[in-house]
Motif scaffolding. Structure first.
Motif, PDB file in Angstrom:
ATOM      1  N   GLU A 216       0.842  -1.198   0.000  1.00  0.00           N
ATOM      2  CA  GLU A 216       0.000   0.000   0.000  1.00  0.00           C
ATOM      3  C   GLU A 216       0.879   1.252   0.000  1.00  0.00           C
ATOM      4  O   GLU A 216       1.735   1.409   0.882  1.00  0.00           O
TER       5      GLU A 216
ATOM      6  N   CYS B 259     -15.459  -3.621  -6.322  1.00  0.00           N
ATOM      7  CA  CYS B 259     -14.925  -3.064  -5.070  1.00  0.00           C
ATOM      8  C   CYS B 259     -13.461  -3.459  -4.898  1.00  0.00           C
ATOM      9  O   CYS B 259     -13.103  -4.226  -3.994  1.00  0.00           O
ATOM     10  N   GLY B 260     -12.607  -2.960  -5.768  1.00  0.00           N
ATOM     11  CA  GLY B 260     -11.191  -3.322  -5.759  1.00  0.00           C
ATOM     12  C   GLY B 260     -10.919  -4.386  -6.817  1.00  0.00           C
ATOM     13  O   GLY B 260     -11.816  -5.165  -7.189  1.00  0.00           O
TER      14      GLY B 260
ATOM     15  N   LYS C  25      -9.314  -6.927  -6.407  1.00  0.00           N
ATOM     16  CA  LYS C  25      -9.480  -8.218  -5.743  1.00  0.00           C
ATOM     17  C   LYS C  25     -10.904  -8.740  -5.989  1.00  0.00           C
ATOM     18  O   LYS C  25     -11.100  -9.910  -6.321  1.00  0.00           O
TER      19      LYS C  25
ATOM     20  N   GLY D  30      -6.955  -1.230 -11.743  1.00  0.00           N
ATOM     21  CA  GLY D  30      -7.602  -0.467 -10.674  1.00  0.00           C
ATOM     22  C   GLY D  30      -6.776   0.728 -10.272  1.00  0.00           C
ATOM     23  O   GLY D  30      -5.681   0.946 -10.798  1.00  0.00           O
TER      24      GLY D  30
ATOM     25  N   SER E  89      -5.978   1.517  -6.919  1.00  0.00           N
ATOM     26  CA  SER E  89      -5.375   1.414  -5.581  1.00  0.00           C
ATOM     27  C   SER E  89      -3.917   1.842  -5.552  1.00  0.00           C
ATOM     28  O   SER E  89      -3.511   2.629  -4.706  1.00  0.00           O
TER      29      SER E  89
ATOM     30  N   THR F 195      -5.982   2.860  -2.133  1.00  0.00           N
ATOM     31  CA  THR F 195      -6.297   1.496  -1.667  1.00  0.00           C
ATOM     32  C   THR F 195      -7.631   1.406  -0.917  1.00  0.00           C
ATOM     33  O   THR F 195      -8.408   0.496  -1.131  1.00  0.00           O
TER      34      THR F 195
ATOM     35  N   ARG G 110     -11.419   1.334  -2.565  1.00  0.00           N
ATOM     36  CA  ARG G 110     -11.896   0.053  -3.055  1.00  0.00           C
ATOM     37  C   ARG G 110     -12.554   0.140  -4.430  1.00  0.00           C
ATOM     38  O   ARG G 110     -13.750  -0.129  -4.578  1.00  0.00           O
TER      39      ARG G 110
ATOM     40  N   GLY H 233     -11.796  -1.300  -8.362  1.00  0.00           N
ATOM     41  CA  GLY H 233     -11.007  -2.000  -9.377  1.00  0.00           C
ATOM     42  C   GLY H 233     -11.943  -2.263 -10.547  1.00  0.00           C
ATOM     43  O   GLY H 233     -13.155  -2.059 -10.434  1.00  0.00           O
TER      44      GLY H 233
END
Ligand code: PMP
Ligand code: GLU
Length: 403
Positions: free
Chosen positions: A43, A102-103, A105, A239, A241, A247, A250, A252
């Motif tokens: 991060e 949401c990110g 990920k 994304g 982040s 980060t 959230r 992506g």
């Protein structure tokens, strides 16, 4: 008294995220007043740039910013992402090719849920980002891990990919630049991999979340840009982040063929609905606003990278490849695995070594076994130069005290 709690068996093979665990452990020690230096979190230490925050403050002052948006992201944001990614990857994308999640990920999770049937295989070169194999397994798929070698700068070779392909292979996952190794694929390597993807008629999932963070003479090369045949088989995950120090917002996104994006949208519509409305406003400001903040942060990461690698290489018996992208160094500490500490504990593997480093050495690093590379550790250099100097000095001191 026994309770009717039973955990679903789909979680049996799933490990907790080690990057999050190490970061949380260091944060807890710090909260307890212990002076720990953490190289755990992937991060940026920078704050989100001001113009991005101001766009959100402006939006909050108008009505509507607390409402739901389209479940897959606002039309304006998806169109802006399509324009940016289309230009980078030399492909034609419209808002319909984009899903905002949401990110990154969450993008990857939705992707595996949407594309994998039980037993479908995804080829993952190791060292890999910790969450890939577990996400594939959660979706019922089978991760097929290919070991790469430090001597090859952790690049997977076309021969390895060819040998790993089976009748069940659906995709290969490329992370370029790589978390945790910082490796960046060369143009020749990307072109050779593109050829295999087309030959084997599989998909390539390109996680390019660090693509704007490359240093020296390294160059980010898009696999989608190699040609239309591979572009048609490429799913892009990206994304804000890392690039914009966002980060915690959230956000992506995924760019891919419309039927796949629609399927992912169905999952999102039945699970989270839209990513946070004002986080989408922030992302639109990041993508369409001034980009000098990216260059400034990249230049700072580059200086820290050089310093960290120099200090790591000065530790006896430690080798460290030069990371060319992202913000991680991935030294080989295997010489110190199996050694004995002054208090008498034998540090049998990299997990025990890292536990001891944080508890006794007061420096937090992530064990390589979480990334499929036992004996290595990952350090993030997205932190201050003072932390790098003090933290690597602690590592040096702690390691050389082992017998
Ligand atoms: N891919 C890679 C390679 C990452 O390192 C990370 C997180 N550091 C992600 C995806 C996910 O990022 P986020 O969910 O914050 O967008
Ligand atoms: N991806 C970052 C990392 O590798 C953040 C933590 C996580 O999501 O795993 O450290």
């Amino acid at each position: 008294m026994p309770t009717p709690i039973k955990i679903a068996s789909r979680l049996d093979p799933i490990k907790p995220s080690i990057t999050l665990a190490v970061t949380a452990k260091a944060a807890k020690l710090k909260a307890d007043g212990i002076d720990v230096i953490s190289f755990g979190a992937g991060e940026p230490d920078f704050d989100t740039p001001d113009h991005i925050k101001r766009a959100v403050i402006g939006a909050l002052e108008k009505p509507g910013s607390g409402k739901y948006t389209d479940a897959g992201g606002t039309q304006a944001l998806r169109a802006a992402i399509a324009a940016e990614l289309g230009a980078v990857h030399k492909t034609t994308l419209t808002a319909d090719n984009i899903l905002v999640s949401c990110g990154a990920k969450h993008s990857l999770f939705n992707l595996f849920m949407a594309m994998l049937d039980p037993g479908d295989e995804v080829i993952i070169p190791a060292p890999y980002w910790v969450s890939y194999p577990d996400m594939v397994m959660l979706a019922g798929g089978k991760p097929v891990i290919i070991e790469t070698r430090a001597e090859d700068d952790f690049a997977v070779t076309p021969e390895q990919v060819r040998a790993a392909c089976s009748g069940r292979t659906r995709a290969i996952l490329l992370n370029n630049p790589s978390n945790p190794t910082g490796a960046v694929y060369t143009r020749a390597q990307i072109e050779a991999l593109a050829k295999i993807v087309v030959e084997k008629d599989i998909l390539v999932i390109s996680d390019d979340i660090y693509r704007q963070l490359v240093y020296g003479d390294a160059e980010y090369v898009s696999i989608a840009a190699v040609g239309p045949e591979v572009a048609a088989r490429t799913i892009l995950v990206d994304g804000v982040s890392k690039t914009y120090a966002m980060t915690g917002w959230r956000i992506g996104y995924t760019a891919g063929p419309v039927p796949l994006i629609k399927a992912m949208g169905k999952i999102q519509g039945q699970s989270t609905s839209n990513p946070t409305n004002v986080a989408q406003t922030a992302t639109l400001a990041a993508l369409t606003g001034p980009q000098d903040c990216v260059a400034t942060m990249r230049a700072a990461f580059d200086e820290r990278r050089v310093e960290m690698v120099k200090l790591l290489r000065a530790i006896p018996h430690v080798t460290c490849r030069e990371p060319k992208g992202a913000f991680y160094a991935f030294p080989d500490l295997s010489y110190y695995v199996g050694k004995k500490s002054a208090e008498g504990s034998i540090l049998d593997d990299d997990v025990q070594l890292c536990d001891w480093l944080v508890e006794v050495g007061k420096v937090a690093v992530v064990p390589g076994s979480g990334f499929g590379a036992a004996g290595h550790v990952r350090l993030s250099y997205a932190c201050s130069m003072a932390n790098i100097r003090d933290g690597v000095a602690r590592l040096h001191q702690a390691l050389t005290s082992l017998r």
